[in-house]
Write an enzyme that holds these catalytic residues in place. Structure first.
Site, PDB file in Angstrom:
ATOM      1  N   ASN B  32      14.704  14.993  -1.230  1.00 13.70           N
ATOM      2  CA  ASN B  32      15.044  14.954  -2.707  1.00 13.70           C
ATOM      3  C   ASN B  32      14.442  13.317  -2.761  1.00 13.70           C
ATOM      4  O   ASN B  32      13.755  13.480  -2.159  1.00 13.70           O
ATOM      5  CB  ASN B  32      16.711  15.041  -2.921  1.00 13.70           C
ATOM      6  CG  ASN B  32      17.038  16.010  -3.244  1.00 13.70           C
ATOM      7  OD1 ASN B  32      16.526  17.198  -3.711  1.00 13.70           O
ATOM      8  ND2 ASN B  32      18.654  16.497  -2.007  1.00 13.70           N
ATOM      9  N   THR B  33      14.836  12.546  -3.610  1.00 14.10           N
ATOM     10  CA  THR B  33      14.841  11.332  -4.045  1.00 14.10           C
ATOM     11  C   THR B  33      14.541  10.498  -2.736  1.00 14.10           C
ATOM     12  O   THR B  33      15.725  10.339  -2.200  1.00 14.10           O
ATOM     13  CB  THR B  33      15.546  10.470  -4.936  1.00 14.10           C
ATOM     14  OG1 THR B  33      15.566  10.654  -6.322  1.00 14.10           O
ATOM     15  CG2 THR B  33      15.339   9.428  -5.770  1.00 14.10           C
ATOM     16  N   GLN B  34      13.295  10.198  -2.268  1.00 16.83           N
ATOM     17  CA  GLN B  34      13.239   9.126  -1.302  1.00 16.83           C
ATOM     18  C   GLN B  34      12.765   7.263  -1.461  1.00 16.83           C
ATOM     19  O   GLN B  34      13.345   6.480  -0.848  1.00 16.83           O
ATOM     20  CB  GLN B  34      12.284   9.288  -0.551  1.00 16.83           C
ATOM     21  CG  GLN B  34      12.070  10.484  -0.116  1.00 16.83           C
ATOM     22  CD  GLN B  34      13.061  11.036   1.160  1.00 16.83           C
ATOM     23  OE1 GLN B  34      12.945  10.352   1.539  1.00 16.83           O
ATOM     24  NE2 GLN B  34      14.367  11.907   0.804  1.00 16.83           N
ATOM     25  N   GLN B  35      12.941   7.074  -2.601  1.00 15.40           N
ATOM     26  CA  GLN B  35      12.979   5.588  -3.317  1.00 15.40           C
ATOM     27  C   GLN B  35      12.843   6.374  -4.753  1.00 15.40           C
ATOM     28  O   GLN B  35      12.377   6.388  -5.504  1.00 15.40           O
ATOM     29  CB  GLN B  35      11.292   5.325  -3.350  1.00 15.40           C
ATOM     30  CG  GLN B  35       9.946   6.117  -3.750  1.00 15.40           C
ATOM     31  CD  GLN B  35       8.911   6.022  -3.101  1.00 15.40           C
ATOM     32  OE1 GLN B  35       8.545   3.793  -2.307  1.00 15.40           O
ATOM     33  NE2 GLN B  35       7.730   6.029  -3.001  1.00 15.40           N
TER      34      GLN B  35
END
Lengths: 293, 261
Positions: B32-35
């Site tokens: 999923n969103t890493q940054q």
């Protein structure tokens, strides 16, 4: 009711030989027994009012609201079978929400009326359902401002594709939707038991000319509901009133209840007029008696 | 010409060697969103005797690029609370839409006065953020919520992407936590001093802190939004400009960029 017993009134999905849908006509009868609802469209907003018949003295005063918010800028009131009206409002709210999901902007009143018209119409075509026993009045103020898309970043292009369309936008709109699904836009709409008297009074206001302000409309709405109640005098009632002004008006484009002081003032005026009418009538009677003497 | 569409637009095999198809495949666990991608910097807030002042600049950065310069990162809720967003802008938009829906459905039952105050809203958002981080799919934001609590007292609290919450008489997210927080804490070290602070003083402190942030935070902007929340509602100004800047101190900074001496 010559149609009764002919069999054509038993099912929604069957026309009578002369092209009528009796189930829909019976639904209209249900509306005609309900407390009077009215809506006024004036140049700077919408006023909705309802004659809320008090079914029992044990009910809490000013509770059990009859006029519902559909979206921040749209209100709905209905006459007829209240549970049907509640479902109508639920559906209208779903439509308004899904419009926002899809288009990231509030639903225009015209589109809401169209969708609700379509929804009610679908209940006139199938044997397994009955039509809605309500006529609903839907009023809204579509914003005239530049509306930001919900949560948008930046302001978008000024011209060209996705740019701004010049000209006048939005304004107050009023629609009345009948059990058949039929709906029209109105300047003044009335439904329920006292609709004839209310319509007569609304016509006198000459609303299409656009001379009435929303504050005046509040007073007129109260007066009209009191007049419409005259034919139903044996029953107690409460006046419930909401309004939606344009963005520069008192409600800033939002559908809210008319403030208590304003409503009570309007009711006081309505009662005063009511009483003076009664006195006139009595004087007339006295005169008549004298003439007979 | 090679007529197979999957061969189009690729480096020529005879020049660069065979194409490495593993780039096109999903390898390893789902991510999923890493940054955060497009980001907003600090939000700062301070309590005063009748309410809360919150500010955030109008910039959305794409990495170090100042990508959008007219982004409103303060959002009023039901005319009674204010939310300040730092972190990912698209997650901010998601939350914004979610809150629009929430405030509308809350208004069905109580159209005239809001049912949720700032304390309720803060609790709601912290649970939402914690729920998302527990799915390993966090909403990459650090929020400040300002308004009034159940007793009508000024309320200011933070919630972050992990679902952590905390509260203080003055709060700041991001760089602000390092640069603005000490300044604000000088004026309101505790609740008692916040109770003595006037509205004008609070606004001045926030304006001063915003100026320091613009001096020292390279991802900041000199146009900003400033909101004051009291029992009378939210006053939001979205086009404030930093005034009386003085860059005299910049002369003394050495050792960065193209400077050689």
């Amino acid at each position: 009711m010559t149609s009764i017993g002919t069999g054509y009134d038993l099912l929604n999905s069957i026309f009578s030989p002369d092209g009528r849908n009796f189930q829909v006509e019976y639904a209209v009868k249900a509306v005609e027994n309900g407390g009077t609802s009215i809506g006024i469209r004036c140049k700077d907003g919408i006023v909705l009012a309802v004659e809320k018949i008090v079914a029992s003295k044990l009910q809490k005063p000013n509770a059990n609201k009859r006029i519902a918010s559909v979206d921040s800028h749209v209100g709905a009131v209905y006459s007829g079978m209240i549970p049907d009206g509640r479902h109508f409002v639920d559906r209208a709210r779903d439509e308004a929400q899904s419009w926002r999901q899809n288009f990231k902007t509030p639903i225009p009143t015209a589109d809401l009326a169209s969708r609700m018209g379509g929804y009610l119409q679908a209940y006139t075509m199938y044997g397994s359902v009955r039509p809605f026993g309500i006529t609903a009045i839907v009023g809204g103020v579509d914003t005239s401002e530049e509306t930001p898309v919900d949560g948008e970043v930046g302001s978008g292009p000024a011209v060209g594709a996705g740019g701004k369309v010049p000209g006048k936008h939005g304004g107050p709109f009023l629609y009345m939707i009948e059990p058949s699904g039929l709906y029209w836009g109105y300047y003044g709409a009335a439904t329920g038991k006292g609709r004839q008297a209310a319509k007569a009074e609304l016509e006198k206001l000459d609303l299409p000319a656009g001379n009435i302000t929303i504050h005046e409309a509040v007073k007129e709405a109260a007066r009209i509901i009191y007049i419409a109640h005259k034919d139903n005098k044996d029953k107690e009632f409460e006046l419930e009133m909401t309004w939606i002004s344009t963005v520069d008006g008192p409600t800033k484009g939002r559908h809210v209840e008319v403030p208590k002081e304003l409503r009570e003032e309007a009711e006081r005026l309505a009662r005063a007029e009511d009483e003076s009418d009664d006195e006139e009538e009595e004087e007339k009677k006295d005169d008549d008696n004298k003439m007979e003497d | 010409m090679d007529h197979r569409p999957q061969a189009w637009g690729r480096p020529r095999d005879d020049v660069y060697g065979a194409y490495d198809h593993s780039y096109m495949q999903e390898n390893g666990p789902k991510q999923n969103t890493q940054q955060p991608i497009v980001t907003g910097t600090s939000v700062i807030g301070i309590k005063f005797k009748d309410g809360v002042v919150i500010a955030a600049d109008n910039l959305a950065s794409y990495g170090s690029l100042a990508r959008f310069t007219d982004v409103k990162r303060l959002r009023p809720f039901a005319d009674s609370s204010i939310l300040g967003f730092s972190g990912d802008i698209s997650d901010m938009q998601y939350l914004d839409r979610h809150l629009t829906e929430l405030s509308l459905s809350e208004a069905y039952e109580s159209p005239d006065k809001p049912r949720l105050n700032a304390a309720n809203l803060h609790r709601y958002l912290s649970k939402l953020l914690y729920n998302r981080r527990s799915k390993f799919d966090p909403l990459w934001n650090h929020l400040l919520v300002g308004g009034l609590d159940d007793n009508g007292e000024p309320f200011l609290a933070a919630a972050d992407l992990l679902g952590s919450t905390y509260s203080a008489p003055s709060l700041a997210t991001g760089f602000g936590a390092m640069l603005a927080q000490p300044i604000m804490r000088r004026y309101v070290p505790d609740e008692e001093s916040a109770k003595k602070l006037t509205r004008e003083e609070a606004v001045d402190i926030v304006k001063e802190a915003m100026k320091v942030l613009f001096y020292r935070d390279a991802r900041s902007l000199d146009t900003y939004s400033l909101a004051v929340v009291t029992k009378d509602g939210v006053e939001l100004k979205e086009d404030e400009k930093l005034e009386n800047q003085s860059w005299a101190f910049a002369d003394r900074i050495k050792g960065y960029g193209t400077q050689t001496v």
